[in-house]
Design an enzyme around this catalytic site. Structure first.
Site, short mmCIF file in Angstrom:
data_model
loop_
_atom_site.label_atom_id
_atom_site.label_comp_id
_atom_site.label_asym_id
_atom_site.label_seq_id
_atom_site.Cartn_x
_atom_site.Cartn_y
_atom_site.Cartn_z
N ASP A 73 -8.69 -5.18 -2.67
CA ASP A 73 -7.88 -5.40 -1.39
C ASP A 73 -8.26 -4.33 -0.44
OD1 ASP A 73 -5.95 -7.03 0.26
OD2 ASP A 73 -5.21 -4.91 0.32
N ASN B 181 -5.17 -6.75 9.64
CA ASN B 181 -6.13 -7.49 8.95
C ASN B 181 -5.56 -8.42 7.86
OD1 ASN B 181 -8.70 -8.35 8.71
ND2 ASN B 181 -9.49 -6.72 7.52
N HIS C 193 -2.56 -12.41 1.61
CA HIS C 193 -2.39 -12.42 3.09
C HIS C 193 -2.96 -13.67 3.81
CE1 HIS C 193 -5.99 -10.01 3.24
NE2 HIS C 193 -5.35 -8.98 2.72
N HIS D 253 0.88 -1.12 -0.01
CA HIS D 253 0.08 -0.08 -0.02
C HIS D 253 1.00 1.21 -0.14
CE1 HIS D 253 -3.62 -2.22 0.83
NE2 HIS D 253 -2.84 -3.14 1.75
N LEU D 254 0.88 2.17 -1.00
CA LEU D 254 1.70 3.14 -1.14
C LEU D 254 1.01 4.47 -0.79
CD1 LEU D 254 3.68 2.60 -4.47
CD2 LEU D 254 4.60 2.29 -2.36
N ARG D 255 -0.32 4.26 -0.55
CA ARG D 255 -1.18 5.39 -0.13
C ARG D 255 -1.21 6.56 -0.87
NH1 ARG D 255 -3.52 1.85 2.95
NH2 ARG D 255 -2.59 1.30 4.81
N ASP E 67 2.25 -7.04 2.55
CA ASP E 67 1.13 -5.99 2.95
C ASP E 67 1.51 -4.76 3.59
OD1 ASP E 67 -1.56 -5.32 3.39
OD2 ASP E 67 -2.06 -6.83 4.59
N HIS F 137 -8.80 -10.43 -1.26
CA HIS F 137 -8.58 -10.30 0.13
C HIS F 137 -9.78 -11.09 1.06
CE1 HIS F 137 -8.69 -7.46 3.92
NE2 HIS F 137 -9.75 -8.26 3.92
N ASN G 118 -6.39 0.49 -3.09
CA ASN G 118 -7.56 1.04 -2.13
C ASN G 118 -6.91 2.37 -1.55
OD1 ASN G 118 -5.34 0.12 -0.60
ND2 ASN G 118 -6.60 -0.56 1.01
#
Lengths: 441, 326
Positions: free
Chosen positions: A165, A291, A245, A75-77, A318, A192, A107
């Site tokens: 995800d 999670n 995951h 997740h690079l945000r 993750d 996910h 996401n």
């Protein structure tokens, strides 16, 4: 450490990596060899290669020379949560961890569910990224779980897989359609796996510990029910399904049985799931909240076995950065997720290779070769002609994890002393990170 | 020990010491002057992020009867979620140099989180579903007063165990003092793994009739009406039918069985009026005892190093409170 951030300049250099232990399962190599890089590609791997005139030499004696790591779950945000991470900071963390390819999750805010989103990621990666970024797109529009995103168009723009995800696609018929549709593009669907309604307001693994701490529990069936459904859909559609995951014994058993039947499923687990159990919640608080949640020792054993026998194909982090402010909240309110790019390699070495669960060659399969194969990426090997993404690893170097290059520091491993770090990281023939101790000629 | 987070973290000897200290505190209540000057000059902040009448006023009275100054802060959770974080809020109070923070919060673990980050003594007045240590202590104090012992007693806790911090504090305290614990309620409200969590086997019973047999103490938990919407049980009527404590069921217990309830009661739901107002009911006694327990806790934690782990050493050389009061 020196970092070279000019990713848009192409390397025209010649570079010889001399005398290291080359571990490259894609070519069944595990021996002391030299690796010659010319420009952006690997041109030769052989027992002894003479130093090229005008080129540089990296002395790799005593080091492991392996393909750059391919982390298929990051997740690079960016866009939307740049306070926690950006493509620039996330790829810097990746490089620090020996990861030369990151597969970015969609996401973000807004979610990456269309062509311009994919183009945005690729453009930002070209402008600011230190390593390769392979974007994924959403399965559903707005990642809202209703209606297909423009999958075909995203594939054309460079999307390497689709996933919602952060959430699973709860409408089973919609996921079936997505898989049938994706199959036409030979596109991977990443799920996910989570039964959201069963999860409810759970925040950690259900059981005695959650009862003691007064936290709402998440039963392990939250994952395995979804895994069973997802396997059934892969069987129904024949489309390739990758299970993100994986964290429980039941899921590992289901995947093992499915693979035996020939169902086209693959799976990943994370370093935190194979290194820790739910007990970490007591010690690390919200930095052990993720999670799926950390499981029991029984679950962890099954993950280790699944990694050893190949049921679990890949190790992915993750990597989920969150700001200090977000994590320094009440456990039930703090967001799920931990960073992982900079601890992936040492945890694999100390938890899997050193105890003898995986050989170096098997570890490189889980870290490099398999994720690249699952995603059809042209990386993950040291084949002649392949992109020159290489890491030099000192398996014996110890470091205390005092801080991370990532913008966020939410990790239970902060403060741990770990072993096995990269000494040089090469992306497309360019040395992006090099420890000063490493000798060059 | 700086903070009182839960009975989990106290030894049996520490728990007994608090109970012993509460006894002279309680005897103050019958005097015309109910105040002793032991916490004069100290400030107790009552920080309640959840609505509470009895626990808050009980702590307030306890602090005042020890001559401490009190600061009452009813924090509405909604205004907090909009802006300031819990830690920032608590640091603000720390900057006001309060000596105690009595904290009530809807999230499990909130008091520990705050305690780690502040110099003030943090007293847990209930955190989520985790613990409510002073309630556990006052329940045990009430039992001890009537039964003269806890060791070997059959204590039955009835109701919503899953969400109950009162139950968890009772489990720890009762287990450490040697009681036999039975829990009873619908399976949906009994948390997983409860049998082996509290250092002593907890018996799980789904039928009231079985659970109440030979009971010395029944602690009836409050049923949150919202739970019905979470699909934990179909209706209040059915809950009452299966788990409500009435006089007929009470007859299954030992004839001198005590009935406790942390309040506030839902009369006619988890407990019938007949039982609540009957001779076995300790419900109002619990309220009185709560003040004595909270006085004991504030007093014992008020030293510079908080509550000592080594009780026998601490007891030596300390004047009795009543002497101090005189």
């Amino acid at each position: 450490m020196t970092a070279n951030n000019k990713s848009n300049t192409k390397s025209t250099e010649t570079l010889l990596i001399r005398g290291g232990r080359v571990v490259d399962p894609g070519n069944q190599r595990d021996a002391e060899m030299d690796v010659l890089i010319e420009g952006e590609t690997i041109s030769r791997v052989a027992k002894t290669i003479p130093a090229p005139a005008g080129g540089r030499v990296l002395e790799a004696k005593g080091l492991v020379v392996m393909p750059g790591l391919v982390d298929m779950h990051v997740h690079l945000r960016e866009p939307g949560h740049e306070g926690a991470e950006t493509i620039e900071s996330g790829t810097r963390a990746a490089a620090a961890g020996g990861v030369t390819s990151v597969v970015s999750m969609p996401n973000t805010n807004p979610p990456i569910d269309n062509v311009s989103g994919i183009r945005f990621i690729l453009r930002r990666a070209a402008e600011t990224g230190l390593v390769r970024v392979w974007p994924t797109g959403c399965i559903t529009r707005q990642r809202a779980g209703d209606g297909l995103a423009e999958i075909g168009a995203m594939v054309k723009a460079g999307c390497v897989a689709i996933t919602d995800d952060g959430d699973s696609v709860s409408k089973t018929r919609l996921l079936r359609r997505a898989m049938e549709y994706a199959k036409v593009f030979d596109l991977l669907v990443i799920e996910h796996s989570e039964d959201k309604s069963l999860k409810g307001d759970g925040v950690m693994n259900e059981g005695a510990l959650a009862t003691r701490l007064g936290y709402r529990g998440i039963p392990k069936q939250v994952e395995s029910i979804a895994v069973a459904r997802n396997i059934a859909l892969a069987e129904l559609t024949g489309a390739r399904m990758h299970l993100a995951h994986i964290s429980t014994r039941d899921s590992v058993d289901l995947i093992r049985a499915a693979k035996k039947r020939g169902v086209p499923v693959t799976a990943e687990t994370t370093p935190h799931h194979f290194s820790l159990t739910e007990e970490a919640v007591v010690t690390y608080g919200s930095n052990a909240k993720m999670n799926p949640p950390l499981g029991s020792a029984n679950d962890r054993d099954a993950l280790l076995k699944g990694l050893a026998d190949g049921t679990i194909d890949a190790i992915a982090t993750d990597h989920a950065p969150h700001t200090r402010a977000a994590k320094e909240q009440e456990f039930s309110i703090a967001p799920f997720g931990v960073v992982g790019l900079e601890t992936l390699l040492p945890l694999t070495i100390t938890q899997l290779i050193e105890p003898g669960l995986l050989t170096w060659s098997d570890a490189v399969k889980r870290l490099c070769l398999n994720p690249a194969k699952i995603l059809n990426l042209p990386v993950g090997t040291l084949s002649e002609g392949a992109p020159a993404d290489v890491v030099l690893v000192d398996p014996s170097e110890e470091r205390q994890m005092s801080s991370f290059s990532s913008k966020s520091q939410n990790s239970p491993f902060l403060g741990w002393t770990l072993r096995g770090f990269s000494q040089a990281v090469i992306v497309g023939g360019r040395v992006v990170i090099r420890r000063e101790a490493l000798k060059t000629v | 020990m700086k903070d009182l987070i839960g009975l989990e973290h106290l030894s049996g000897a520490q728990i007994e010491h608090i109970l012993e200290t509460a006894r002279p505190m309680k005897s103050l209540f019958t005097r015309s002057i109910k105040k002793v000057p032991v916490l004069r000059g100290k400030t107790v902040a009552l920080v309640f992020f959840e609505a509470s009448t009895r626990t808050r006023s009980s702590f307030e009275l306890a602090a005042k009867r020890l001559s401490a100054d009190t600061l009452n802060l009813a924090m509405s959770t909604s205004s907090v979620t909009k802006g300031e974080s819990l830690l920032d809020t608590m640091k603000t109070f720390e900057a006001m140099k309060v000596d105690f923070m009595v904290l009530r919060h809807s999230s499990s673990g909130a008091t520990e989180l705050v305690g780690r980050d502040t110099k003030a003594h943090v007293i847990n007045a209930g955190d989520g579903s985790h613990e409510h240590p002073t309630q556990g202590l006052l329940d045990i104090f009430t039992i001890l007063e009537k039964k003269k012992r806890v060791d070997g007693l059959n204590v039955v806790i009835v109701g919503d165990i899953l969400h109950s911090r009162v139950a968890r504090s009772n489990f720890w305290g009762l287990a450490k003092l040697g009681a036999h614990i039975t829990v009873c309620g619908p399976a949906t409200l009994i948390p997983k793994g409860i049998e082996d969590v509290f250092g002593r086997k907890v018996r799980v019973c789904y039928k009231m009739e079985e659970a109440l047999k030979d009971a010395d103490v029944i602690n009836v938990l409050r049923l949150q009406r919202e739970r019905q919407e979470g699909d934990f049980f179909p209706s209040l009527r059915e809950y009452t039918e299966l788990y409500g404590l009435n006089s007929e069921r009470l007859r299954l217990a030992k004839p001198d069985c005590l009935v406790l309830h942390p309040g506030p009661m839902n009369r006619g739901i988890e407990i019938s009026s007949e039982v609540a107002d009957g001779p076995r009911s300790m419900i109002l006694e619990q309220v009185t005892n709560g003040i004595a327990i909270r006085m004991a806790v504030l007093y014992l934690f008020s030293g510079p190093n908080g509550f000592p782990a080594n009780i026998s050493a601490a007891k030596k050389g300390k004047k009795s409170l009543l002497e101090i009061g005189n």
